[in-house]
Scaffold this motif. Structure first.
Motif, PDB file in Angstrom:
ATOM      1  N   ALA A 290      -8.214  17.051  49.412  1.00  0.00           N
ATOM      2  CA  ALA A 290      -6.750  17.085  49.532  1.00  0.00           C
ATOM      3  C   ALA A 290      -6.327  18.026  50.652  1.00  0.00           C
ATOM      4  CB  ALA A 290      -6.120  17.525  48.212  1.00  0.00           C
ATOM      5  N   ASP A 291      -7.232  18.303  51.584  1.00  0.00           N
ATOM      6  CA  ASP A 291      -6.933  19.182  52.702  1.00  0.00           C
ATOM      7  C   ASP A 291      -6.067  18.425  53.709  1.00  0.00           C
ATOM      8  OD1 ASP A 291      -6.853  20.798  54.909  1.00  0.00           O
ATOM      9  OD2 ASP A 291      -9.022  21.016  55.134  1.00  0.00           O
ATOM     10  N   GLY A 292      -4.759  18.590  53.596  1.00  0.00           N
ATOM     11  CA  GLY A 292      -3.827  17.892  54.465  1.00  0.00           C
ATOM     12  C   GLY A 292      -3.448  18.662  55.705  1.00  0.00           C
ATOM     13  N   SER A 293      -4.191  19.714  56.036  1.00  0.00           N
ATOM     14  CA  SER A 293      -3.873  20.506  57.218  1.00  0.00           C
ATOM     15  C   SER A 293      -4.227  19.743  58.485  1.00  0.00           C
ATOM     16  CB  SER A 293      -4.626  21.841  57.186  1.00  0.00           C
ATOM     17  OG  SER A 293      -6.035  21.629  57.233  1.00  0.00           O
ATOM     18  N   SER A 294      -3.645  20.151  59.577  1.00  0.00           N
ATOM     19  CA  SER A 294      -3.940  19.528  60.867  1.00  0.00           C
ATOM     20  C   SER A 294      -5.383  19.814  61.248  1.00  0.00           C
ATOM     21  CB  SER A 294      -2.997  20.080  61.940  1.00  0.00           C
ATOM     22  OG  SER A 294      -3.296  19.533  63.197  1.00  0.00           O
ATOM     23  N   GLY A 295      -6.167  18.753  61.473  1.00  0.00           N
ATOM     24  CA  GLY A 295      -7.579  18.921  61.773  1.00  0.00           C
ATOM     25  C   GLY A 295      -8.407  19.301  60.567  1.00  0.00           C
ATOM     26  N   GLY A 296      -7.890  19.020  59.373  1.00  0.00           N
ATOM     27  CA  GLY A 296      -8.594  19.388  58.145  1.00  0.00           C
ATOM     28  C   GLY A 296      -9.567  18.323  57.693  1.00  0.00           C
ATOM     29  N   LYS A 297     -10.013  18.442  56.447  1.00  0.00           N
ATOM     30  CA  LYS A 297     -11.108  17.608  55.951  1.00  0.00           C
ATOM     31  C   LYS A 297     -10.735  16.123  55.842  1.00  0.00           C
ATOM     32  CE  LYS A 297     -13.752  21.127  53.448  1.00  0.00           C
ATOM     33  NZ  LYS A 297     -13.017  22.335  53.886  1.00  0.00           N
ATOM     34  N   ILE A 298      -9.466  15.806  55.638  1.00  0.00           N
ATOM     35  CA  ILE A 298      -9.089  14.384  55.600  1.00  0.00           C
ATOM     36  C   ILE A 298      -9.391  13.724  56.942  1.00  0.00           C
ATOM     37  CG2 ILE A 298      -7.155  12.766  55.372  1.00  0.00           C
ATOM     38  CD1 ILE A 298      -5.926  14.602  53.314  1.00  0.00           C
ATOM     39  N   ASP A 299      -9.275  14.501  58.015  1.00  0.00           N
ATOM     40  CA  ASP A 299      -9.542  13.965  59.346  1.00  0.00           C
ATOM     41  C   ASP A 299     -11.033  13.839  59.656  1.00  0.00           C
ATOM     42  OD1 ASP A 299      -6.835  13.748  60.123  1.00  0.00           O
ATOM     43  OD2 ASP A 299      -6.765  15.891  60.547  1.00  0.00           O
ATOM     44  N   ALA A 300     -11.882  14.425  58.815  1.00  0.00           N
ATOM     45  CA  ALA A 300     -13.308  14.487  59.137  1.00  0.00           C
ATOM     46  C   ALA A 300     -14.055  13.197  58.825  1.00  0.00           C
ATOM     47  CB  ALA A 300     -13.958  15.651  58.376  1.00  0.00           C
ATOM     48  N   ALA A 301     -13.513  12.339  57.975  1.00  0.00           N
ATOM     49  CA  ALA A 301     -14.210  11.110  57.574  1.00  0.00           C
ATOM     50  C   ALA A 301     -13.239   9.937  57.606  1.00  0.00           C
ATOM     51  CB  ALA A 301     -14.811  11.271  56.175  1.00  0.00           C
ATOM     52  N   ASP A 302     -13.794   8.742  57.665  1.00  0.00           N
ATOM     53  CA  ASP A 302     -12.971   7.527  57.763  1.00  0.00           C
ATOM     54  C   ASP A 302     -12.546   7.071  56.368  1.00  0.00           C
ATOM     55  OD1 ASP A 302     -11.666   5.266  58.537  1.00  0.00           O
ATOM     56  OD2 ASP A 302     -13.434   4.225  59.312  1.00  0.00           O
ATOM     57  N   TYR A 303     -11.651   7.835  55.748  1.00  0.00           N
ATOM     58  CA  TYR A 303     -11.163   7.478  54.423  1.00  0.00           C
ATOM     59  C   TYR A 303     -10.324   6.197  54.468  1.00  0.00           C
ATOM     60  CZ  TYR A 303     -12.706  12.067  52.802  1.00  0.00           C
ATOM     61  OH  TYR A 303     -13.475  13.160  52.490  1.00  0.00           O
ATOM     62  N   ALA A 304      -9.614   5.992  55.561  1.00  0.00           N
ATOM     63  CA  ALA A 304      -8.809   4.771  55.672  1.00  0.00           C
ATOM     64  C   ALA A 304      -9.712   3.544  55.745  1.00  0.00           C
ATOM     65  CB  ALA A 304      -7.918   4.849  56.907  1.00  0.00           C
ATOM     66  N   GLY A 305     -10.768   3.623  56.534  1.00  0.00           N
ATOM     67  CA  GLY A 305     -11.690   2.498  56.642  1.00  0.00           C
ATOM     68  C   GLY A 305     -12.411   2.203  55.355  1.00  0.00           C
ATOM     69  N   ALA A 306     -12.723   3.253  54.594  1.00  0.00           N
ATOM     70  CA  ALA A 306     -13.447   3.085  53.332  1.00  0.00           C
ATOM     71  C   ALA A 306     -12.556   2.562  52.219  1.00  0.00           C
ATOM     72  CB  ALA A 306     -14.071   4.408  52.905  1.00  0.00           C
ATOM     73  N   ALA A 307     -11.224   2.694  52.389  1.00  0.00           N
ATOM     74  CA  ALA A 307     -10.294   2.338  51.309  1.00  0.00           C
ATOM     75  C   ALA A 307     -10.406   0.873  50.910  1.00  0.00           C
ATOM     76  CB  ALA A 307      -8.862   2.665  51.726  1.00  0.00           C
ATOM     77  N   GLN A 308     -10.803   0.011  51.842  1.00  0.00           N
ATOM     78  CA  GLN A 308     -10.907  -1.417  51.526  1.00  0.00           C
ATOM     79  C   GLN A 308     -12.004  -1.693  50.491  1.00  0.00           C
ATOM     80  OE1 GLN A 308     -12.716  -3.691  54.937  1.00  0.00           O
ATOM     81  NE2 GLN A 308     -12.879  -1.635  55.857  1.00  0.00           N
ATOM     82  N   TYR A 309     -12.923  -0.767  50.311  1.00  0.00           N
ATOM     83  CA  TYR A 309     -14.047  -0.985  49.404  1.00  0.00           C
ATOM     84  C   TYR A 309     -13.863  -0.318  48.045  1.00  0.00           C
ATOM     85  CZ  TYR A 309     -16.108  -2.108  53.933  1.00  0.00           C
ATOM     86  OH  TYR A 309     -16.347  -2.639  55.169  1.00  0.00           O
ATOM     87  N   VAL A 310     -12.844   0.531  47.906  1.00  0.00           N
ATOM     88  CA  VAL A 310     -12.682   1.284  46.667  1.00  0.00           C
ATOM     89  C   VAL A 310     -11.488   0.774  45.873  1.00  0.00           C
ATOM     90  CG1 VAL A 310     -13.691   3.340  47.745  1.00  0.00           C
ATOM     91  CG2 VAL A 310     -11.200   3.099  47.635  1.00  0.00           C
TER      92      VAL A 310
END
Length: 611
Positions: free
Chosen positions: A425-445
């Protein structure tokens, strides 16, 4: 005891080189000049906490041909040094420091930029910078710092097609030139004032807005916190009658906590939830593995301890938690059970697993579908803390590893199984959400359990005191972006459907001792005493031992004697559930059942809030 709730977001590293893999950012700051006419290197101090600081270098290819590698060198005065670094290999010889690119970020196309950062001690600034052996001439005035982040925008005058945004001004030593307004991460306007009206929007649609300042030297500062906006009109948010209400059940809770599957029945919680995540299976040697064989499938239950009221026998094919979950599902057929793998302690195994996602998925399938307990589980959950970033250890799998893993799991398990993941839940600029392709993976979950807790706690022993699960930002928050609203807005802005996001609730508090100030922001001397771990205590204990006497950012806090705690109550959970519904989220989850009261009042608050 393996406790997954730990310092998920702490930025200050211990002394010694710990490679922190954070996403690359294009932040250009204090010019410390780069390869003449072809590249520049610029530096900015992004944080300063008194006893140390965080610095950031940005290398930009200003030429017309690609650069295949880069090396940045600089001098620090005596007493200033680097203690840890990420996205570069940093070494020193006396007061001279050298940073070389990693294997994945050495090539820079014309016009491209790459950043690396470090934590340091001392108060000195870099000098004598060289990039690939040439002078660093970034073109900015030496000593000219980048502007600060503007305040998080507020939204007003929302219509079907427009919204008015306003924000508090950024600061800069040379003055602010203008502001870029970003909608869903893309710039839509540049303005010289601290307000903007965005028009031409679609009715009944979610948007996320941030703002970034630019100074008179044309340097851009960090992005502000995000505000989520839903235009009026259009279709209404998804109905919440089918909202997910998921709780974690810990395998080790059957020991010291004396919490068993039957407690879900006696507390009344079983009738108010939809899903259970059983935590945790291990991730080791590139495979899914049993976490605790005795608790999982061997522990014998007496008749009074058993969900069915029937005692286990010595020759029974399946005992333990798995058999109790089987009995629970027979009694409450609506409940689905997922086996969760990883967690804080066992996330270190995901890096090896990511090297062969198909083989990993096969091992997980074989374990979940073991004939002894195949009927118990309806899906699988991955709790990787954190892909391509640092948790208990630092992962170097790359930004696509998480997507590849979730794709392999969906391919193996198919559409009839639930496939989910617990995510940062790290929503900071350049934080952990930016480190992985969570958007791309969302189609599989099926959904993400966004761990919107543990933002702040006594892992920073001297404070400042702060709510560990703030819903929104507030004046004085120790780290911008560390809120539920920021995290959800960032996922949505990246393209993750709101219906695939669950908001997280902690059934525990985090606290400090040695605190004299009742309001958040006070200093402390260390973690407050806890039953199982310093600085952490169950809600069922805190509600009477240190009742809440204030709220901030949608979360309760309490000051009792010299102890200061923050935690969620039925009232603040109600607020968060109402907010989740306005955001169109898929529901909520919580960590974990045993922190609730004997009559399940926190589970009841989630259930009531989502109905």
């Amino acid at each position: 005891m393996r406790f997954r709730r730990f310092n998920r977001f702490r930025r200050r590293a211990a002394a010694g080189f710990v490679t922190l893999l954070l996403p690359l950012a294009g932040l250009v700051g204090l010019a410390s000049p780069a390869q003449a006419a072809t590249a520049t290197a610029t530096y900015i101090k992004t944080q300063d906490w008194g006893t140390g600081f965080e610095g950031k270098w940005t290398v930009t290819n200003t030429g017309t041909t690609s650069i295949s590698s880069w090396t940045v060198e600089w001098d620090f005065p005596s007493g200033t040094s680097v203690t840890s670094a990420w996205d570069a290999d940093v070494t020193s010889s006396g007061t001279h420091w050298t940073a070389k690119n990693k294997s994945y970020n050495g090539t820079l196309a014309a016009g491209a930029s790459v950043s690396f950062g470090f934590n340091g001690t001392g108060s000195g600034s870099p000098s004598n910078c060289k990039l690939n052996g040439a002078s660093c001439d970034g073109g900015s005035v030496p000593g000219d710092a980048a502007p600060s982040a503007p305040g998080t925008p507020t939204a007003s005058d929302i219509t079907n097609t427009s919204v008015r945004l306003s924000w508090s001004a950024a600061t800069d030593d040379k003055g602010i030139k203008n502001y870029d307004v970003l909608r869903d991460g893309a710039k839509v306007a540049t303005v010289t004032t601290t307000s903007y009206s965005d028009t031409g929007l679609t009715a009944g649609t979610d948007y996320s807005y941030t703002v970034q300042a630019r100074d008179t030297a044309d340097q851009t500062g960090p992005v502000s916190g995000a505000v989520a906006v839903r235009t009026s009109g259009g279709t209404t948010p998804p109905p919440t009658g089918d909202a997910v209400k998921l709780g974690y059940f810990t395998e080790w809770g059957v020991y010291g906590r004396n919490y068993h599957v039957k407690n879900l029945v006696t507390s009344g919680s079983a009738s108010k939830i939809t899903h259970i995540n059983y935590a945790f299976g291990n991730v080791t040697n590139g495979r899914c593995a049993i976490g605790d064989a005795y608790a999982d499938y061997d522990k014998a239950y007496t008749a009074d301890q058993s969900v069915s009221g029937v005692a286990d026998t010595w020759d029974q094919p399946l005992r333990g938690n798995f058999n109790q979950l089987r009995q629970l599902k027979a009694k409450y057929p609506h409940i689905k059970v997922l086996w969760s793998f990883g967690g804080w302690t066992w996330s270190g195994g995901f890096g090896q697993a990511a090297q062969n996602p198909a083989a990993f998925a096969q091992s997980c399938y074989d374990l979940v579908e073991d004939p002894r307990w195949a009927d118990v589980f309806d899906g699988i959950d991955m709790d990787w803390e954190y892909p391509n970033a640092c948790g208990l250890s630092c992962d170097t799998s790359g930004p696509s590893a998480f997507k590849n893993m979730m794709s392999a799991l969906r391919t193996k398990f198919g559409s009839n199984y639930l496939v989910t993941a617990a995510t940062t839940a790290d929503g900071s600029s350049g934080g952990k959400i930016d480190a992985a392709d969570y958007a791309g993976a969302a189609q599989y979950v099926d959904w993400y359990n966004v761990m919107t807790y543990d933002f702040f706690g006594a892992f920073d022993a001297d404070g400042p005191t702060a709510p560990h699960s703030p819903l929104t930002s507030y004046s004085g928050i120790p780290q911008a972006g560390f809120t539920t609203a920021d995290a959800i807005a960032k996922y949505k802005a990246k393209g993750v459907p709101a219906s695939k996001l669950l908001v997280g609730i902690g059934f525990y508090g985090r606290g400090w001792t040695g605190v004299t100030q009742s309001a958040p922001g006070g200093t402390a001397t260390g973690p407050a005493p806890g039953t199982y771990e310093q600085g952490i205590e169950d809600y069922k204990v805190l509600k009477t031992s240190c009742p809440a006497n204030g709220t901030i950012a949608g979360t309760a806090y309490a000051h009792c004697g010299s102890n200061w705690w923050s935690y969620d109550t039925p009232a603040t959970i109600g607020t968060k559930m109402a907010w989740a519904k306005t955001q169109g989220l898929g529901g909520a989850f919580f960590w974990e059942f045993s922190g609730d009261t004997g009559n399940g009042e926190l589970v009841s608050a989630i259930n009531s809030g989502l109905n």
